[in-house]
Scaffold this motif. Structure first.
Motif, PDB file in Angstrom:
ATOM      1  N   LEU A  75     -24.742  13.303   7.359  1.00 44.32           N
ATOM      2  CA  LEU A  75     -24.178  14.555   7.853  1.00 44.32           C
ATOM      3  C   LEU A  75     -22.658  14.563   7.672  1.00 44.32           C
ATOM      4  CD1 LEU A  75     -24.700  17.233   9.542  1.00 44.32           C
ATOM      5  CD2 LEU A  75     -23.902  15.890  11.484  1.00 44.32           C
ATOM      6  N   ARG A  76     -22.012  13.454   8.012  1.00 40.66           N
ATOM      7  CA  ARG A  76     -20.561  13.394   7.891  1.00 40.66           C
ATOM      8  C   ARG A  76     -20.115  13.563   6.440  1.00 40.66           C
ATOM      9  NH1 ARG A  76     -21.434   9.757  12.308  1.00 40.66           N
ATOM     10  NH2 ARG A  76     -21.755   7.972  10.948  1.00 40.66           N
ATOM     11  N   GLY A  77     -20.893  12.985   5.503  1.00 39.98           N
ATOM     12  CA  GLY A  77     -20.562  13.155   4.098  1.00 39.98           C
ATOM     13  C   GLY A  77     -20.691  14.598   3.657  1.00 39.98           C
ATOM     14  N   GLY A  78     -21.728  15.283   4.165  1.00 36.11           N
ATOM     15  CA  GLY A  78     -21.904  16.690   3.833  1.00 36.11           C
ATOM     16  C   GLY A  78     -20.783  17.550   4.383  1.00 36.11           C
ATOM     17  N   ILE A  79     -20.338  17.238   5.584  1.00 33.26           N
ATOM     18  CA  ILE A  79     -19.235  17.991   6.190  1.00 33.26           C
ATOM     19  C   ILE A  79     -17.952  17.778   5.401  1.00 33.26           C
ATOM     20  CG2 ILE A  79     -17.737  18.080   8.220  1.00 33.26           C
ATOM     21  CD1 ILE A  79     -20.255  17.650   9.923  1.00 33.26           C
ATOM     22  N   GLU A  80     -17.707  16.538   4.997  1.00 32.10           N
ATOM     23  CA  GLU A  80     -16.509  16.259   4.200  1.00 32.10           C
ATOM     24  C   GLU A  80     -16.548  17.014   2.877  1.00 32.10           C
ATOM     25  OE1 GLU A  80     -16.456  12.043   3.916  1.00 32.10           O
ATOM     26  OE2 GLU A  80     -15.937  11.744   6.038  1.00 32.10           O
ATOM     27  N   GLY A  81     -17.729  17.061   2.251  1.00 28.73           N
ATOM     28  CA  GLY A  81     -17.860  17.807   1.002  1.00 28.73           C
ATOM     29  C   GLY A  81     -17.632  19.283   1.196  1.00 28.73           C
ATOM     30  N   ALA A  82     -18.169  19.840   2.290  1.00 30.67           N
ATOM     31  CA  ALA A  82     -17.984  21.260   2.581  1.00 30.67           C
ATOM     32  C   ALA A  82     -16.520  21.578   2.857  1.00 30.67           C
ATOM     33  CB  ALA A  82     -18.847  21.658   3.777  1.00 30.67           C
ATOM     34  N   ALA A  83     -15.832  20.649   3.521  1.00 28.24           N
ATOM     35  CA  ALA A  83     -14.417  20.858   3.819  1.00 28.24           C
ATOM     36  C   ALA A  83     -13.600  20.910   2.522  1.00 28.24           C
ATOM     37  CB  ALA A  83     -13.905  19.747   4.733  1.00 28.24           C
TER      38      ALA A  83
ATOM     39  N   ALA B  77     -14.690  21.701  -0.455  1.00 22.46           N
ATOM     40  CA  ALA B  77     -15.056  22.881  -1.244  1.00 22.46           C
ATOM     41  C   ALA B  77     -14.479  24.164  -0.668  1.00 22.46           C
ATOM     42  CB  ALA B  77     -16.585  22.987  -1.333  1.00 22.46           C
ATOM     43  N   SER B  78     -14.312  24.212   0.651  1.00 21.09           N
ATOM     44  CA  SER B  78     -13.884  25.456   1.297  1.00 21.09           C
ATOM     45  C   SER B  78     -12.403  25.514   1.611  1.00 21.09           C
ATOM     46  CB  SER B  78     -14.660  25.645   2.598  1.00 21.09           C
ATOM     47  OG  SER B  78     -14.312  24.639   3.544  1.00 21.09           O
ATOM     48  N   GLY B  79     -11.736  24.353   1.586  1.00 20.84           N
ATOM     49  CA  GLY B  79     -10.335  24.327   1.966  1.00 20.84           C
ATOM     50  C   GLY B  79     -10.115  24.279   3.459  1.00 20.84           C
ATOM     51  N   ARG B  80     -11.205  24.197   4.231  1.00 15.41           N
ATOM     52  CA  ARG B  80     -11.091  24.089   5.682  1.00 15.41           C
ATOM     53  C   ARG B  80     -11.045  22.615   6.079  1.00 15.41           C
ATOM     54  NH1 ARG B  80     -16.146  27.374   7.715  1.00 15.41           N
ATOM     55  NH2 ARG B  80     -15.090  27.265   9.762  1.00 15.41           N
ATOM     56  N   THR B  81     -10.666  22.340   7.303  1.00 15.25           N
ATOM     57  CA  THR B  81     -10.604  20.952   7.753  1.00 15.25           C
ATOM     58  C   THR B  81     -11.991  20.464   8.159  1.00 15.25           C
ATOM     59  OG1 THR B  81     -10.238  21.481  10.091  1.00 15.25           O
ATOM     60  CG2 THR B  81      -8.284  21.377   8.645  1.00 15.25           C
TER      61      THR B  81
ATOM     62  N   ILE C 118     -15.148  22.461  10.172  1.00 15.32           N
ATOM     63  CA  ILE C 118     -16.533  22.505   9.702  1.00 15.32           C
ATOM     64  C   ILE C 118     -17.463  21.908  10.762  1.00 15.32           C
ATOM     65  CG2 ILE C 118     -18.154  21.711   7.948  1.00 15.32           C
ATOM     66  CD1 ILE C 118     -16.261  23.743   6.832  1.00 15.32           C
ATOM     67  N   ARG C 119     -17.070  20.785  11.347  1.00 11.63           N
ATOM     68  CA  ARG C 119     -17.883  20.161  12.403  1.00 11.63           C
ATOM     69  C   ARG C 119     -18.096  21.121  13.563  1.00 11.63           C
ATOM     70  NH1 ARG C 119     -19.048  14.674  12.839  1.00 11.63           N
ATOM     71  NH2 ARG C 119     -19.225  14.972  15.094  1.00 11.63           N
TER      72      ARG C 119
END
Length: 259
Positions: A191-199, A201-205, A209-210
């Motif tokens: 899950l943490r890896g997915g959140i980091e990837g989403a961050a 890709a989106s430019g958000r922190t 995202i969490r």
């Protein structure tokens, strides 16, 4: 609660970290002798040592790939007559289905459908002959609530669910149960890896995202490996003998349905 399984022998696949480790530690706390498993021998040895020190249980590390015949044989060599089997394995990475070639699809099905079935084939009859067995398969909320990019994982785990729906019930009269645990958003490395990837890709922190993802869950938080493990241990207990063939959501209420 005394789970009634002290002295039982358990194999927990893919248990050097994450949800598998949570299950292994909970079973060790309940008094089981536990075989833990993973690919990274050093991390696995640390996991086995930590669980043994915390619980006083016998914990046997087996570094092997449970998706292979050799890996399965190594697990059963360490524990030839298990009373409890927790099937777990890594899933295919998030990927658009157009990018999946034949080999990737075969590998995904081997990981998340064929390997747990093979393990069950090897242990269920012995459990039935001895009059006690608990088989728990860690699948995913995506079996009921598919997520784009996890199509291969969802499909393979759904196939496992359907395959075992009939097979598992053939053992019920001999005190062997087969159930599936469906984790939602759990606070694990995946899950943490997915959140980091989403961050990225989106430019958000990562924190944004969490917070956004946790806010989608009625419980308002991600689940933990420890509480997941305790639920697994209950379904491996003597108290759960009348529960079989079930898909138990562990998702903080994320899946919005009454049935």
């Amino acid at each position: 609660m005394d789970l009634g399984i002290s002295g039982r022998k358990a194999i927990v696949c893919a248990s050097s970290r994450g949800l598998g480790r949570g299950c292994a530690e909970a079973l060790a706390q309940a008094g089981c002798e536990v075989v833990v498993n993973g690919l990274d021998a050093d991390r696995l040895a640390r996991t086995a040592d930590e669980i043994a020190r915390r619980t006083g249980a016998t914990v046997i590390p087996v570094a092997a790939n449970v998706s292979t015949r050799e890996g399965q044989d190594a697990l059963l060599a360490a524990c030839p007559t298990p009373d409890i089997l927790v099937n777990n394995n890594g899933g295919p990475p998030r990927r658009d289905y157009h990018e999946l070639d034949r080999d990737a699809m075969i590998d995904g099905v081997i990981q998340n459908m064929i390997s747990p079935i093979e393990m069950i084939q090897k242990v269920a009859d012995g459990m039935a002959d001895r009059g006690f067995g608990r088989i728990v398969n860690i699948t995913s909320i995506t079996v009921r609530m598919p997520l784009a990019g996890l199509d291969l994982s969802s499909g393979a785990r759904a196939g496992l669910t359907a395959f075992l729906a009939g097979v598992g019930r053939t053992y019920a009269s001999r005190n062997v149960t087969v159930n599936n645990l469906l984790p939602g958003k759990m606070d694990t490395d995946r899950l943490r890896g997915g959140i980091e990837g989403a961050a990225k890709a989106s430019g958000r922190t990562v924190e944004e995202i969490r917070a956004a993802q946790a806010g989608e869950i009625p419980a308002g938080r991600f689940g933990t490996a420890e509480e997941f493990g305790q639920i697994c241990a209950f379904y491996c207990s003597t108290h759960a003998a009348y529960v079989t063939g079930q898909n138990i959501l562990i998702d903080g209420g994320l899946y919005p349905a009454a049935f």
